[in-house]
Write a protein that holds these residues in place. Structure first.
Motif, PDB file in Angstrom:
ATOM      1  N   TYR A 119       0.945  -1.328   0.168  1.00 51.18           N
ATOM      2  CA  TYR A 119      -0.018   0.019  -0.092  1.00 51.18           C
ATOM      3  C   TYR A 119       0.672   1.275  -0.106  1.00 51.18           C
ATOM      4  O   TYR A 119       1.846   1.396   0.564  1.00 51.18           O
ATOM      5  CB  TYR A 119      -0.995   0.062   1.247  1.00 51.18           C
ATOM      6  N   THR A 155      -5.420   9.475  -1.257  1.00 51.39           N
ATOM      7  CA  THR A 155      -5.800   8.146  -1.676  1.00 51.39           C
ATOM      8  C   THR A 155      -4.872   7.018  -1.140  1.00 51.39           C
ATOM      9  O   THR A 155      -3.574   7.293  -1.164  1.00 51.39           O
ATOM     10  CB  THR A 155      -5.669   8.266  -3.146  1.00 51.39           C
ATOM     11  N   TYR A 206      -8.102   3.408  -3.417  1.00 46.88           N
ATOM     12  CA  TYR A 206      -8.952   3.456  -2.443  1.00 46.88           C
ATOM     13  C   TYR A 206      -9.288   5.010  -2.003  1.00 46.88           C
ATOM     14  O   TYR A 206      -8.267   5.624  -1.653  1.00 46.88           O
ATOM     15  CB  TYR A 206      -8.569   2.605  -1.156  1.00 46.88           C
ATOM     16  N   THR A 219     -10.545   8.193  -0.001  1.00 50.20           N
ATOM     17  CA  THR A 219     -10.608   8.567   1.453  1.00 50.20           C
ATOM     18  C   THR A 219     -11.213   9.977   1.739  1.00 50.20           C
ATOM     19  O   THR A 219     -11.309  10.666   0.739  1.00 50.20           O
ATOM     20  CB  THR A 219      -9.387   8.407   2.019  1.00 50.20           C
ATOM     21  N   LEU A 256      -9.559   0.410   3.712  1.00 46.57           N
ATOM     22  CA  LEU A 256      -9.837  -0.455   2.480  1.00 46.57           C
ATOM     23  C   LEU A 256     -11.125  -0.923   2.611  1.00 46.57           C
ATOM     24  O   LEU A 256     -11.766  -1.210   1.326  1.00 46.57           O
ATOM     25  CB  LEU A 256      -8.760  -1.873   2.928  1.00 46.57           C
ATOM     26  N   GLN A 294     -13.527   3.117   2.814  1.00 44.95           N
ATOM     27  CA  GLN A 294     -13.218   4.132   2.082  1.00 44.95           C
ATOM     28  C   GLN A 294     -13.611   5.546   2.631  1.00 44.95           C
ATOM     29  O   GLN A 294     -13.326   5.440   3.871  1.00 44.95           O
ATOM     30  CB  GLN A 294     -13.639   4.009   0.597  1.00 44.95           C
TER      31      GLN A 294
END
Length: 526
Positions: free
Chosen positions: A196, A210, A224, A226, A256, A259
């Motif tokens: 990640y 993100t 993902y 945010t 994850l 979001q």
């Protein structure tokens, strides 16, 4: 003798055989290196013209004394040079430039411009070697023309992980910005397993901050979204939490899964612009400590500063996690201003701070050191969370350095990238060997364009743009992330050949990568 030349400085191509002759006569190995900013094709064309001119020149009887010796050596004349030592010695200001390296010592006094063979030899005899950094820090970095794109070695831990893995951006979320290019964001943090990335100011088609997932098996990148803002940051070392600029701590697993709907666990620690954090050693799933470090800022204690340089403060927070997995801050040291004990040496005004992955150190550039020397320095946090101890000097100018992970009691390495003065690309500084390594895939054009980061197993992950070319030589530019094993870089391989006693690893074993990935899944709660 290291000879630097550029096809844009025509005489530097023509003067090459005379420097080679002088080196041969004085018993030196001759190493020609090309200006890294120039293309090999242009350099080969310029060199072919220089060879033709030399043939014409040697027909002149006045050159009879060197006619049989002044020739272009039969070697690769277009290897590119990427050396911080030469860069710091102003080796890119003019071409040709020649440096001598003798008995592991680098002589920073160069021979500049077109000289006669006699003048070159005179300089080689007269200039002393009583200065310059000792080896191995002064070993020069010659970037070769070969690279390994797949795991083709075996190390002590088994089969090697891939030397370079490219993960281009694909999918409907990939949207060009106003200038027509695909954005890599402004700032990136890398998780311990490299799975990640936390990306700030993400660009078109994404939220401001993100989380990007890198699937190296499928060579895919997934975003993902945010609700985080600005320069959110991860708690390095474990990535148990992602932290918003207001101090709100989120579990990565919640982001994850949910979001933008993810809920914060607690709010604590340093807040604001470009803060950083790391989990201190010794933590468990149910109890751990987090140190956060501020960006330089003015303070209410009379210490002046700006958003770019100023006083630093840190805070250590104790966190408890209940049986249901909910976390809460239990105790805090409060904000503690740093390094006032260094007033007589480095001072307490800094820029470009970064905390280490274990929270034991931080890197920063002092603004008013008494020795007046620039560059990044590394400090240990005192037990009182206020005093600082200088433990290392990286001594190069960089936008920022990012820490790796300590292993076997050794100091962790740092990584940085530059884009000025001809020094470009990614650089890895081994604090044990005191040596900088260039990390570069020389088999293709690739431009680093995003903050790099280490994984716990030692790989590097960074944003980049590269050429993807077919067998017919037709190329398209791709944008995405690159995962690199620094030990398999050309520079590291060259170093191992010259210094086998340094025990630099051959590579990072794939088994170690898989081990870290498994451990991190448990920490994330996935």
């Amino acid at each position: 003798m290291v000879y630097l030349w550029s096809p844009r400085f025509v005489y530097s191509a023509g003067a090459l055989p005379y420097f080679a002759l002088a080196a041969k006569r004085q018993g030196y190995e001759f190493i020609p290196l090309l200006d890294p900013r120039e293309s090999v094709q242009f350099a080969e064309h310029r060199m072919s013209l220089a060879k033709r001119d030399l043939e014409q020149t040697l027909k002149d009887r006045s050159m009879a004394s060197v006619r049989s010796e002044a020739v272009f050596p039969k070697m690769d004349l277009t290897r590119k040079m990427l050396s911080l030592e030469v860069f710091r010695a102003n080796g890119f200001n003019h071409f040709p430039v020649a440096y001598l390296v003798e008995n592991g010592r680098f002589n920073p006094r160069p021979m500049i411009g077109v000289l006669t063979t006699a003048d070159i030899e005179r300089a080689m005899k007269e200039w002393p070697f009583g200065f310059g950094p000792p080896a191995p820090a002064a070993q020069l970095t010659a970037v070769g023309l070969q690279s390994r794109d797949v795991a083709s070695l075996s190390g002590a831990g088994g089969a090697c992980t891939a030397a370079f893995t490219y993960l281009p951006f694909k999918g409907s979320w990939v949207q060009p910005d106003e200038g027509g290019r695909i954005s890599l964001g402004i700032y990136t943090r890398v998780s311990p397993d490299g799975r990640y990335l936390l990306r700030s100011h993400s660009g078109s088609g994404l939220t401001d901050v993100t989380v990007m997932e890198l699937d190296r098996q499928k060579k895919m990148v997934r975003p993902y979204l945010t609700s985080l803002s600005g320069e959110a940051f991860a708690v390095q070392g474990t990535w148990r939490y992602i932290v918003d600029t207001d101090g709100s701590h989120y579990h990565l697993r919640d982001i994850l899964r949910d979001q933008k709907r993810a809920k914060a666990q607690f709010r604590a620690g340093v807040r604001g612009f470009y803060a950083t954090a790391a989990e201190l050693p010794g933590g468990t799933k149910s109890a751990h400590r987090i140190r956060s470090l501020s960006w330089p800022s003015p303070s209410d204690t009379g210490l002046m500063g700006t958003q770019e340089s100023g006083a630093l403060f840190n805070e250590v927070v104790d966190v408890a996690v209940d049986a249901t997995g909910n976390a809460d801050d239990k105790e805090s040291t409060g904000n503690r201003y740093l390094c006032r004990n260094l007033g007589a040496t480095d001072g307490w005004m800094f820029s470009l701070p970064m905390v280490s992955a274990d929270g034991a150190e931080f890197a920063a550039r002092p603004q008013n050191p008494k020795d007046r020397l620039g560059g990044i320095r590394i400090y240990e946090f005192g037990a009182n969370h206020e005093d600082c101890t200088l433990v290392d000097r990286v001594d190069f100018m960089s936008s920022k350095v990012v820490f790796g992970y300590p292993k076997n009691g050794m100091k962790p390495p740092v990584v940085f990238y530059e884009g000025s003065g001809g020094i470009v690309g990614l650089h890895y500084y081994d604090r044990v060997l005191k040596r900088v390594f260039a990390v570069r895939d020389t088999s293709r054009r690739s431009v680093v364009d995003g903050y790099p980061g280490f994984t716990r197993d030692g790989r590097l992950v960074y944003g980049a743009r590269w050429d993807n070319c077919d067998s017919g030589g037709r190329c398209v530019e791709e944008t995405g992330y690159v995962i690199a094993d620094p030990y398999q870089s050309e520079d590291a391989r060259n170093f191992r050949r010259v210094h086998p006693e340094a025990n630099l690893p051959e590579c990072i074993a794939e088994s170690e990568v898989l081990k870290v990935e498994s451990e991190q899944r448990e920490i994330y709660g996935l």
